[in-house]
Design a protein around this motif. Structure first.
Motif, PDB file in Angstrom:
ATOM      1  N   ALA A 183      18.880  -6.697 -47.991  1.00  0.00           N
ATOM      2  CA  ALA A 183      20.373  -6.467 -47.400  1.00  0.00           C
ATOM      3  C   ALA A 183      21.521  -6.759 -48.298  1.00  0.00           C
ATOM      4  O   ALA A 183      22.252  -7.459 -48.210  1.00  0.00           O
ATOM      5  N   ASN A 184      20.886  -8.090 -49.179  1.00  0.00           N
ATOM      6  CA  ASN A 184      20.885  -8.512 -50.360  1.00  0.00           C
ATOM      7  C   ASN A 184      21.887  -7.795 -51.735  1.00  0.00           C
ATOM      8  O   ASN A 184      22.606  -8.841 -52.174  1.00  0.00           O
ATOM      9  N   GLN A 185      21.346  -6.548 -51.405  1.00  0.00           N
ATOM     10  CA  GLN A 185      21.639  -5.579 -52.774  1.00  0.00           C
ATOM     11  C   GLN A 185      21.433  -6.103 -53.464  1.00  0.00           C
ATOM     12  O   GLN A 185      21.444  -6.176 -54.777  1.00  0.00           O
ATOM     13  N   GLU A 186      19.781  -7.280 -53.431  1.00  0.00           N
ATOM     14  CA  GLU A 186      19.072  -8.032 -55.260  1.00  0.00           C
ATOM     15  C   GLU A 186      18.016  -6.495 -55.059  1.00  0.00           C
ATOM     16  O   GLU A 186      17.695  -7.261 -56.465  1.00  0.00           O
ATOM     17  N   ARG A 263      24.242 -10.636 -43.217  1.00  0.00           N
ATOM     18  CA  ARG A 263      23.824  -9.679 -44.247  1.00  0.00           C
ATOM     19  C   ARG A 263      24.434  -8.383 -44.004  1.00  0.00           C
ATOM     20  O   ARG A 263      25.233  -7.804 -44.859  1.00  0.00           O
ATOM     21  N   LEU A 265      26.733  -6.871 -42.135  1.00  0.00           N
ATOM     22  CA  LEU A 265      28.098  -7.537 -41.752  1.00  0.00           C
ATOM     23  C   LEU A 265      28.335  -7.319 -43.404  1.00  0.00           C
ATOM     24  O   LEU A 265      29.779  -6.218 -44.301  1.00  0.00           O
ATOM     25  N   MET A 266      27.979  -7.894 -44.710  1.00  0.00           N
ATOM     26  CA  MET A 266      28.349  -8.413 -45.734  1.00  0.00           C
ATOM     27  C   MET A 266      28.451  -7.200 -46.069  1.00  0.00           C
ATOM     28  O   MET A 266      28.779  -6.409 -47.483  1.00  0.00           O
ATOM     29  N   GLN A 267      27.405  -6.029 -45.910  1.00  0.00           N
ATOM     30  CA  GLN A 267      27.121  -4.783 -46.456  1.00  0.00           C
ATOM     31  C   GLN A 267      27.807  -3.428 -46.007  1.00  0.00           C
ATOM     32  O   GLN A 267      27.622  -2.579 -46.473  1.00  0.00           O
ATOM     33  N   THR A 268      28.470  -3.848 -45.250  1.00  0.00           N
ATOM     34  CA  THR A 268      29.338  -2.690 -44.732  1.00  0.00           C
ATOM     35  C   THR A 268      30.336  -2.336 -45.379  1.00  0.00           C
ATOM     36  O   THR A 268      31.324  -3.071 -46.482  1.00  0.00           O
ATOM     37  N   LYS A 269      30.488  -1.128 -45.663  1.00  0.00           N
ATOM     38  CA  LYS A 269      31.140  -0.588 -46.743  1.00  0.00           C
ATOM     39  C   LYS A 269      32.736  -0.848 -46.023  1.00  0.00           C
ATOM     40  O   LYS A 269      32.491   0.073 -45.037  1.00  0.00           O
ATOM     41  N   ILE A 270      33.726  -1.064 -47.251  1.00  0.00           N
ATOM     42  CA  ILE A 270      35.209  -1.465 -46.960  1.00  0.00           C
ATOM     43  C   ILE A 270      35.607  -0.064 -46.838  1.00  0.00           C
ATOM     44  O   ILE A 270      36.489   0.287 -46.362  1.00  0.00           O
ATOM     45  N   PHE A 271      35.892   0.253 -48.409  1.00  0.00           N
ATOM     46  CA  PHE A 271      35.992   1.675 -49.193  1.00  0.00           C
ATOM     47  C   PHE A 271      35.337   2.483 -50.090  1.00  0.00           C
ATOM     48  O   PHE A 271      34.740   1.301 -50.978  1.00  0.00           O
TER      49      PHE A 271
END
Lengths: 271, 113
Positions: A183-186, A263, A265-271
């Motif tokens: 989720a943290n993209q680590e 977490r 929300l943080m990895q939602t793709k914006i563009f």
């Protein structure tokens, strides 16, 4: 006598990613579904499957004596005390590696095919002779990997060799998944690994401390601790092997509460 | 780009390591799968450029030969901007827009192992 035995190689390339643990738990899970299952330790150099199954003190003969015709197959097979549908054929002496040939492995597996529905071969790490011998006797394969660069790279080598040797289907098990790190993209995501390796995903296994506890005891998780996260994953994999349509666990949903929502929300793709 | 990436950029923090892992893996696997070392790839690049240079004038510094992998298929991609043919009639390259079109023609795809 089983007519259409499935002979499945469990391999990874890299060591320590969870081949033997998967073999033990898959063996137990399939046996629990009423399928007669043999697990064959093909790691003659560094055998451990006996230890994970808690059968290390009950070995009398091994694959070596069977091949040298010093005993019958059923004398070497060790039946699991708590799951009678599961038998282990122990690996022989490491000195076997000096003379063992692919045809020897085929001979052992042909004998096992006569009486089992499933033969699971616990493959040694590496891509050398030990792997090639084990592959020669297999029809299909499960590649185990972790979401780490070294494990994925080695899995890719193994998949290349399986493809050139016409082993199919080849399916992927992604082991030691940590939902929080993903989720943290680590940590490499599930899609990252399946895209790179281009294999169908048979299942993922969540990182679980209980795996170590069960190893200490010599009792695979799927035997007693069926509610632990990893045990559920192993059981699902066994059911999928049997053709059941079990949806994959979504690691993002494994962690809940505000933290997990944040977490996501943080990895939602914006563009 | 995700919200996290934007925040990391604003705070000048390192991007999350998963994307670095993905990029490094893709590069190393393209080489593993083709069994070509960097030196061999470079030698091949020079030889391809020499052959192409016999027929059309190319920019020796711009030419790029790389391995790209998608879905376990590795492609050898040669991107060679052409200046003009040797008889001087057609000038194939002026601006960067044309460069793209021409390089498309020079793309050479080969199924890797």
């Amino acid at each position: 006598m089983a007519t259409d035995t499935r002979v499945i190689l469990i391999c990874s390339g890299k060591g320590g990613v969870g081949k033997t643990t998967l073999t033990a738990n898959l063996g137990i899970s399939l046996a629990r579904q009423g399928l007669s299952t043999a697990v064959l330790d093909a790691d003659f150099g560094l055998r451990n499957l006996d230890l994970l199954l808690g059968l290390e003190n009950r070995i009398v003969y091994t694959a070596q004596e069977v091949l040298e015709e010093e005993c019958r197959l059923d004398q070497a097979l060790v039946k699991h005390k708590k799951e009678s549908n599961l038998s282990l054929l122990p690996a022989g002496n490491p000195r076997m590696l000096d003379w063992l040939k692919p045809d020897d492995m085929k001979r052992i597996v042909d004998m096992l095919k006569e009486q089992f529905d499933y033969v699971l071969i616990d493959c040694p790490a590496g891509v050398e002779d030990g792997f090639k011998n084990a592959m020669a006797a297999s029809q299909e394969a499960i590649v185990v990997t972790n979401p780490e660069v070294s494990a994925v790279r080695d899995a890719d080598r193994v998949i290349g060799l399986l493809n050139t040797n016409a082993i199919k289907p080849v399916q992927l098990v992604l082991n030691r998944v940590r939902p929080r790190m993903m989720a943290n993209q680590e940590m490499l995501s599930i899609a990252d690994v399946t895209d790179i390796l281009a294999l169908p995903l048979l299942g993922l296994v969540l990182e679980d401390e209980q795996v170590i506890v069960s190893t200490n005891r010599g009792e695979p998780l799927t035997l007693n601790s069926v509610n632990s996260p990893a045990a559920k994953c192993y059981l699902n994999i066994a059911k999928r092997l049997q053709g059941e349509d079990i949806p994959l666990i979504n690691p993002a949903e494994e962690s809940s509460g505000f933290g997990a929502k944040f977490r996501r929300l943080m990895q939602t793709k914006i563009f | 780009m995700t919200l996290r990436d934007i925040i990391n950029k604003l705070l000048r923090r390192q991007p999350a390591s998963a994307s670095t892992a993905r990029e490094r893996l893709q590069l190393v696997l393209a080489h593993d799968r083709s069994d070509l070392s960097t030196e061999l790839l470079d030698q091949m690049r020079r030889e391809i450029l020499e052959v192409v240079a016999k027929y059309v004038e190319i920019d020796m510094d711009e030419g790029a030969v790389s391995l790209e992998t998608e879905d376990r298929m590795t492609a050898l991609v040669a991107n060679l901007p052409i200046k003009r043919t040797l008889n001087g009639q057609i000038k194939l390259i002026e601006g960067s827009n044309q460069l793209k079109e021409n390089s498309q023609e020079a793309e050479d795809k080969d199924k890797g192992s």
